[in-house]
Design a protein around this motif. Structure first.
Motif: not given
Length: 335
Positions: A322-325, A167-170
């Motif tokens: 899972q990441l929900r973008h 999350l932070v990297g994004h």
């Protein structure tokens, strides 16, 4: 009320045959099984599970002691656990500890008094080890869920650090350098591990490491709202925020709205823990969603294995979320 010997007499079989049919403890000829089932239906017979439990000195009830049912995340987890238990013929005995150590002890003691076959526990902050020891000392199988502690029992918990790093990297990839983190209650491994993920990415990406960017939300909406309001009211406010549980996400959003700030135009926001209705927000929330179905099935499977006598060394299973973008991070709406 019909008794088992009434069913046996009507079906023309022995009481033990009726027991084998009802409990699936031995193969019975199809014609015999049909006669027993017809007799059960005709007499409206109901098995006396209480008497059976007293005779066997064990129940088919599992205690579920959960830290905070007011949190929608734990409500979903309880639903998944109950479904998994029912599929195996067990009944759940539910207790809400309110994330209070004393209340947790009292809840677990009541469940032990009810002679539960096993117990699934999401511990209150800083109280899990004594409670776990108490359960294990009673030779009652125990599985911990969500929150990991140093205890000699099976545990099924989420992966915490790596999803926050993602999350932070994004946010860093989107150009943000001053990123705040709303941290949960002290004494929880979920708080420590998720905050470690934030700090590791801040260091690795050369982001602003101002200690004031760590906001103490204490895992509650009202505390997160107060902390976020103070942090975002000044002129040198963060341009992005990662919120480390769902209750605090609500509080953070309230604070930003109260300050007249919009997401993601003024502040990009991402969060750990998804909501069933997170895609109804405008903008929709970019969030890490935990796999509660897998967590529940794994926890129930481990517990029932222990109830059946499995004495292997305890295991710790980490469930990958899972990441929900979506759009709250500032990205265009995904397809």
């Amino acid at each position: 009320m019909a008794r088992m010997d009434d069913v046996a007499r009507l079906a023309g079989v022995s009481v033990s045959t009726v027991s084998h049919v009802l409990n699936a403890t031995r193969a019975v000829a199809p014609q015999t099984r049909t006669r027993v089932e017809e007799a059960v239906e005709r007499l409206a017979y109901r098995r006396n599970d209480l008497a059976r439990s007293l005779a066997l000195r064990k129940t088919r009830t599992v205690g579920i002691a959960i830290a905070a049912l007011s949190n929608p995340y734990f409500g979903e987890l309880v639903s998944a656990l109950n479904e998994a238990l029912e599929a195996q013929g067990y009944t759940a005995l539910l207790g809400d500890t309110g994330d209070d150590p004393d209340r947790e002890v009292a809840t677990v003691e009541r469940m032990l008094d009810q002679r539960v076959a096993g117990l699934i526990l999401a511990t209150a902050a800083s109280s899990g080890e004594p409670v776990a020891s108490r359960v294990l000392d009673q030779s009652v199988p125990l599985v911990l869920v969500d929150r990991h502690i140093d205890a000699r029992c099976d545990q099924v918990v989420p992966l915490n650090r790596e999803p926050v790093e993602e999350l932070v990297g994004h946010l860093a990839d989107l150009g943000h350098t001053r990123i705040a983190a709303v941290a949960g209650a002290a004494g929880l491994d979920t708080t420590t591990e998720r905050l470690d993920g934030y700090l590791a990415t801040v260091a690795a990406r050369g982001l602003d490491d101002d200690p004031a960017l760590i906001l103490r939300g204490r895992s509650r909406a009202q505390d997160a709202e107060a902390a976020a309001r103070a942090a975002f009211a000044g002129p040198h406010r963060p341009t992005a925020v990662v919120v480390l549980n769902n209750a605090m996400t609500i509080g953070t959003l309230r604070a930003l709205r109260g300050l007249g700030l919009t997401v993601p135009h003024d502040v990009a926001l991402v969060c750990y823990d998804d909501f069933e209705w997170a895609d109804l927000f405008q903008p929709r929330l970019t969030a890490v969603r935990q796999d509660l179905t897998t967590m529940a099935r794994s926890a129930v499977g481990l517990l029932l294995s222990r109830i059946c006598g499995d004495d292997r060394a305890p295991v710790v299973e980490r469930i990958t979320p899972q990441l929900r973008h979506r759009e709250s991070c500032g990205c265009p709406a995904p397809d």
